[in-house]
Design a protein around this motif. Structure first.
Motif, PDB file in Angstrom:
ATOM      1  N   ASP A  16       0.861  -1.176   0.000  1.00 45.96           N
ATOM      2  CA  ASP A  16       0.000   0.000   0.000  1.00 45.96           C
ATOM      3  C   ASP A  16       0.903   1.234   0.000  1.00 45.96           C
ATOM      4  OD1 ASP A  16      -1.582   2.225   0.939  1.00 45.96           O
ATOM      5  OD2 ASP A  16      -3.079   0.796   1.643  1.00 45.96           O
ATOM      6  N   PRO A  17       0.685   2.208  -0.877  1.00 39.03           N
ATOM      7  CA  PRO A  17       1.574   3.387  -0.923  1.00 39.03           C
ATOM      8  C   PRO A  17       1.586   4.198   0.369  1.00 39.03           C
ATOM      9  CG  PRO A  17      -0.363   3.678  -2.339  1.00 39.03           C
ATOM     10  CD  PRO A  17      -0.340   2.246  -1.932  1.00 39.03           C
ATOM     11  N   ASP A  18       0.576   4.016   1.217  1.00 39.78           N
ATOM     12  CA  ASP A  18       0.538   4.730   2.497  1.00 39.78           C
ATOM     13  C   ASP A  18       1.324   4.022   3.592  1.00 39.78           C
ATOM     14  OD1 ASP A  18      -1.026   6.857   1.621  1.00 39.78           O
ATOM     15  OD2 ASP A  18      -2.897   5.770   1.976  1.00 39.78           O
ATOM     16  N   ASP A  19       1.826   2.815   3.317  1.00 36.79           N
ATOM     17  CA  ASP A  19       2.529   2.046   4.351  1.00 36.79           C
ATOM     18  C   ASP A  19       3.849   2.715   4.744  1.00 36.79           C
ATOM     19  OD1 ASP A  19       0.568   0.181   4.393  1.00 36.79           O
ATOM     20  OD2 ASP A  19       1.690  -1.393   3.367  1.00 36.79           O
ATOM     21  N   SER A  20       4.146   2.675   6.035  1.00 34.18           N
ATOM     22  CA  SER A  20       5.446   3.130   6.545  1.00 34.18           C
ATOM     23  C   SER A  20       6.386   1.940   6.666  1.00 34.18           C
ATOM     24  CB  SER A  20       5.273   3.773   7.923  1.00 34.18           C
ATOM     25  OG  SER A  20       4.566   4.988   7.820  1.00 34.18           O
ATOM     26  N   GLY A  21       7.683   2.179   6.394  1.00 31.95           N
ATOM     27  CA  GLY A  21       8.640   1.081   6.493  1.00 31.95           C
ATOM     28  C   GLY A  21      10.058   1.569   6.698  1.00 31.95           C
ATOM     29  N   ILE A  22      10.917   0.630   7.074  1.00 31.45           N
ATOM     30  CA  ILE A  22      12.337   0.907   7.300  1.00 31.45           C
ATOM     31  C   ILE A  22      13.151  -0.036   6.419  1.00 31.45           C
ATOM     32  CG2 ILE A  22      14.196   1.054   9.005  1.00 31.45           C
ATOM     33  CD1 ILE A  22      12.024   1.198  11.188  1.00 31.45           C
ATOM     34  N   VAL A  23      14.179   0.509   5.751  1.00 33.83           N
ATOM     35  CA  VAL A  23      15.118  -0.301   4.973  1.00 33.83           C
ATOM     36  C   VAL A  23      16.486  -0.164   5.638  1.00 33.83           C
ATOM     37  CG1 VAL A  23      16.207  -0.678   2.734  1.00 33.83           C
ATOM     38  CG2 VAL A  23      13.814   0.096   2.850  1.00 33.83           C
ATOM     39  N   TYR A  24      17.014  -1.279   6.148  1.00 31.81           N
ATOM     40  CA  TYR A  24      18.307  -1.255   6.847  1.00 31.81           C
ATOM     41  C   TYR A  24      19.436  -1.653   5.904  1.00 31.81           C
ATOM     42  CZ  TYR A  24      16.215  -0.615  11.445  1.00 31.81           C
ATOM     43  OH  TYR A  24      15.553  -0.094  12.525  1.00 31.81           O
ATOM     44  N   CYS A  25      20.496  -0.841   5.909  1.00 33.80           N
ATOM     45  CA  CYS A  25      21.712  -1.136   5.155  1.00 33.80           C
ATOM     46  C   CYS A  25      22.894  -1.095   6.122  1.00 33.80           C
ATOM     47  CB  CYS A  25      21.942  -0.110   4.046  1.00 33.80           C
ATOM     48  SG  CYS A  25      20.569   0.074   2.883  1.00 33.80           S
ATOM     49  N   LEU A  26      23.988  -1.800   5.769  1.00 37.82           N
ATOM     50  CA  LEU A  26      25.135  -1.865   6.675  1.00 37.82           C
ATOM     51  C   LEU A  26      26.011  -0.621   6.628  1.00 37.82           C
ATOM     52  CD1 LEU A  26      26.500  -5.533   6.613  1.00 37.82           C
ATOM     53  CD2 LEU A  26      25.317  -4.335   8.458  1.00 37.82           C
TER      54      LEU A  26
ATOM     55  N   ASN B 119       2.733   1.804  13.650  1.00 38.89           N
ATOM     56  CA  ASN B 119       2.195   1.425  12.341  1.00 38.89           C
ATOM     57  C   ASN B 119       3.267   1.240  11.275  1.00 38.89           C
ATOM     58  OD1 ASN B 119       2.756   4.199  12.321  1.00 38.89           O
ATOM     59  ND2 ASN B 119       1.219   4.617  10.755  1.00 38.89           N
ATOM     60  N   VAL B 120       4.470   0.807  11.661  1.00 40.56           N
ATOM     61  CA  VAL B 120       5.480   0.415  10.672  1.00 40.56           C
ATOM     62  C   VAL B 120       5.015  -0.915  10.068  1.00 40.56           C
ATOM     63  CG1 VAL B 120       7.887  -0.263  10.304  1.00 40.56           C
ATOM     64  CG2 VAL B 120       7.340   1.583  11.913  1.00 40.56           C
ATOM     65  N   ARG B 121       4.794  -0.924   8.779  1.00 39.29           N
ATOM     66  CA  ARG B 121       4.182  -2.096   8.147  1.00 39.29           C
ATOM     67  C   ARG B 121       5.209  -3.055   7.543  1.00 39.29           C
ATOM     68  NH1 ARG B 121       0.413  -1.082  10.633  1.00 39.29           N
ATOM     69  NH2 ARG B 121       1.020  -3.172  11.242  1.00 39.29           N
ATOM     70  N   PHE B 122       6.456  -2.594   7.344  1.00 42.24           N
ATOM     71  CA  PHE B 122       7.468  -3.505   6.801  1.00 42.24           C
ATOM     72  C   PHE B 122       8.854  -3.060   7.234  1.00 42.24           C
ATOM     73  CE2 PHE B 122       6.890  -0.264   3.516  1.00 42.24           C
ATOM     74  CZ  PHE B 122       8.186   0.097   3.204  1.00 42.24           C
ATOM     75  N   VAL B 123       9.749  -4.047   7.316  1.00 35.85           N
ATOM     76  CA  VAL B 123      11.176  -3.813   7.548  1.00 35.85           C
ATOM     77  C   VAL B 123      11.934  -4.649   6.533  1.00 35.85           C
ATOM     78  CG1 VAL B 123      13.113  -4.176   9.111  1.00 35.85           C
ATOM     79  CG2 VAL B 123      10.969  -3.250  10.007  1.00 35.85           C
ATOM     80  N   VAL B 124      12.829  -3.999   5.788  1.00 33.57           N
ATOM     81  CA  VAL B 124      13.656  -4.698   4.799  1.00 33.57           C
ATOM     82  C   VAL B 124      15.104  -4.622   5.242  1.00 33.57           C
ATOM     83  CG1 VAL B 124      14.458  -4.719   2.404  1.00 33.57           C
ATOM     84  CG2 VAL B 124      12.067  -4.135   2.915  1.00 33.57           C
TER      85      VAL B 124
END
Length: 614
Positions: A242-252, A312-317
């Motif tokens: 969903d374009p309204d979803d909040s998320g975090i993308v972790y990089c090293l 409401n964080v919907r995904f973590v990558v």
């Protein structure tokens, strides 16, 4: 409440339970405690020490927030991050709780005002950094005041066995003699047995109640993909959201954080970079924008997110492989804190392993290198697992009675399996003959009948299990052993060079009283495709979805007018319940979990007015 430091607090257990339940409903808006909470709270109210392990979003905070409102005096909460303190204090103030923080971000005048409130008994909770807490002058001030309790959040930072050891945290135990009558509470979302034992010792906890919650987060779907074209894989994943979803993308690395954030911005995503090399005011702005849903995706190093309260964080990558399962579990646990559906995607490649091992080798402390190497190996095993991901995580944290979840990539796209009882019995027999004193690779060498200097020196070529496993390759035996660890038939002792040892389930396997299903290693890895996941919003009818979106707009208007994150008004889970049940009265609103008397008084009229239009 007022009290002198010497006054005991000893109401009856029934009285304290009633008080705690009253606070739970009137302040926090819940009818029932989550598993483990009430027992810890009752123990703390009686003045006892506790160690609490609960998953991120599992309700650890209530274990000290409710005692802070019931016991006399001020509760001191030790927290490692300024941003975390600010988030939590803001949320508590929204509930009408007298809370402040005391750290280096305050100017002298503001710091003096906080100390004045503390001395005048005007605070229920005071959040402090470990550095401020350990200042001799501050300790002396606290000794002159009624202290309700001392809570140490992120307590795994205390231990050398923990994944985020911090020297300043290890000194907190020195406070115990200064506050012998004050109950201590240590809280963490991630700690294996070695870490738990170390926390108890270092903090000098006195006969603590140890409460270990279930580490399962059934609302999170775990997926691992072989890293090939990582940005395209990330883009493909985001295209399904969903374009309204909040998320975090972790990089090293910081460089990769900035590259990925820039690429996402070029594609039109509301994305920002966050890492320790950016100016402090920039990081603070990104953090606040994320909390307020003005930035949807944060691309970050692990410097972002410890204790983040955004529900409401919907995904973590994980764009790169984490260094250990504890960190991975804690970071993925930032998704779905509200209990609604969430996803965790890990991109895994062999180059990541080499990079992580290189950084481990830079550590000059041999003991820490050994600990970190073990933890990295466990993380790699999780990424390469052929059995249910959720079972692997639960077994790592000592919870070995789980069943396949049916909701991870392995369960949704299972590998070929075979009856593994005979192979498993060979492994356990070999471990037994070796006195439970050797690691995975050595057990494999014995099973395959290897001849080398170490085996000859130990005379292990004479063991009855030497050479009984030539039907499998070394890689296949290692996979089998790791699957047995994941299924709870074996455990690795991190404190003793990761030797293989039996569990309570081992005897049943050796006697053939249980069946064992093992997976064959995949010869080639295709693109894993899981079943499309329906979320709670997908379950709403057309009308209910319209109600939800209207309520969300109202929530944002109110939050903006009060200069606070929207979730501090009401969380998504509360809005979904409103949309489903269309409450008409104050009583109807109070029946929705998460709405207490304070929130009803603040926002009830406006939301009921909005709901009446439907």
């Amino acid at each position: 409440m007022s009290a002198t430091p010497e006054q005991p607090f000893a109401p009856s257990p029934d009285e304290t339970r009633l008080q705690a339940r009253t606070v739970l409903k009137s302040v926090f808006g819940f009818d029932e405690f989550r598993p483990g909470q009430e027992a810890v709270i009752t123990h703390m109210l009686a003045g006892g020490d506790s160690l609490v392990l609960m998953p991120t979003g599992g309700g650890k905070s209530l274990c000290y927030q409710i005692p802070a409102l019931v016991r006399p005096g001020t509760a001191i909460v030790v927290s490692p991050l300024i941003s975390l303190m600010q988030d939590q204090v803001g949320a508590l103030k929204a509930l009408g709780i007298r809370a402040e923080f005391y750290n280096s971000s305050l100017d002298p005048m503001a710091a003096e005002q906080v100390l004045r409130q503390l001395h005048q008994g005007e605070l229920d909770l005071l959040y402090v950094s470990p550095e401020r807490l350990l200042m001799p002058n501050f300790i002396a001030q606290l000794q002159s005041l009624p202290i309700a309790m001392l809570a140490i959040d992120e307590a795994h930072c205390v231990s050398q066995w923990g994944h985020d050891f911090r020297p300043e945290y290890s000194r907190i135990g020195a406070l115990r003699p200064h506050f012998p009558q004050v109950p201590f509470l240590a809280l963490t979302a991630t700690a294996d047995q070695a870490t738990r034992d170390d926390i108890v010792t270092r903090l000098q906890l006195q006969q603590p109640r140890i409460e270990i919650g279930c580490f399962d987060r059934p609302n999170i779907r775990y997926t691992v993909q072989e890293k090939r074209t990582p940005f395209k894989q990330l883009q493909s994943f985001l295209d399904t959201r969903d374009p309204d979803d909040s998320g975090i993308v972790y990089c090293l690395s910081r460089k990769r954080v900035e590259e990925v954030a820039a690429q996402l911005q070029d594609l039109g995503y509301q994305a920002k970079a966050y890492h320790a090399g950016l100016p402090g005011d920039h990081r603070s702005q990104v953090h606040q924008n994320f909390l307020r849903d003005e930035v949807r995706i944060v691309v970050a190093t692990v410097a972002f997110g410890m204790g983040i309260d955004k529900p409401n964080v919907r995904f973590v990558v994980h764009y790169d492989l984490p260094k250990n399962i504890e960190g991975y579990y804690q970071e993925t646990g930032r998704a779905g804190r509200d209990g609604l559906s969430a996803e965790a995607l890990l991109l895994f490649g062999g180059r990541d392993i080499n990079t992580a091992r290189y950084f481990i080798e830079q550590n000059t402390n041999e003991e820490q290198r050994r600990i970190e190497s073990f933890k990295l190996s466990a993380m790699v095993e999780f990424a390469q697992a052929l059995s249910c991901r959720r079972m692997v995580l639960l077994n790592y944290f000592g919870q070995r009675d789980g069943q396949p979840c049916g909701n991870c990539d392995v369960c949704l796209n299972p590998p070929r399996v075979f009856d593994g009882l005979e192979a498993a019995q060979k492994v356990l027999s070999c471990v037994y003959r070796l006195g439970q004193g050797y690691g995975v690779r050595y057990v494999v060498e014995i099973l395959r009948g290897q001849e080398n200097e170490r085996i000859r020196n130990l005379n292990h070529q004479t063991l009855s299990t030497w050479g009984i496993g030539k039907e499998f390759s070394a890689a296949e035996w290692e996979s089998i052993i790791h699957q047995l660890i994941h299924q709870g038939f074996l455990v690795q002792d991190i404190r003793n060079y990761s030797v293989l040892q039996f569990t309570e389930k081992s005897g049943q396997l050796l006697k053939g009283q249980v069946s064992v299903e093992l997976a064959l290693p995949k010869k080639a890895t295709g693109k894993a495709r899981g079943q499309a996941r329906r979320t709670e919003k997908d379950e709403l009818s057309t009308l209910q979805r319209e109600v939800f979106e209207t309520l969300r707009s109202l929530r944002k208007e109110i939050a903006d007018s009060e200069d606070r994150p929207a979730y501090q008004v009401f969380g998504d889970a509360v809005l979904i319940e409103m949309a489903k049940h269309l409450p008409k009265t104050d009583g109807d609103l109070l029946a929705i979990p998460g709405i207490g008397e304070r929130k009803l008084a603040q926002y009830g009229f406006e939301f009921l007015q909005c709901l009446r239009t439907f």
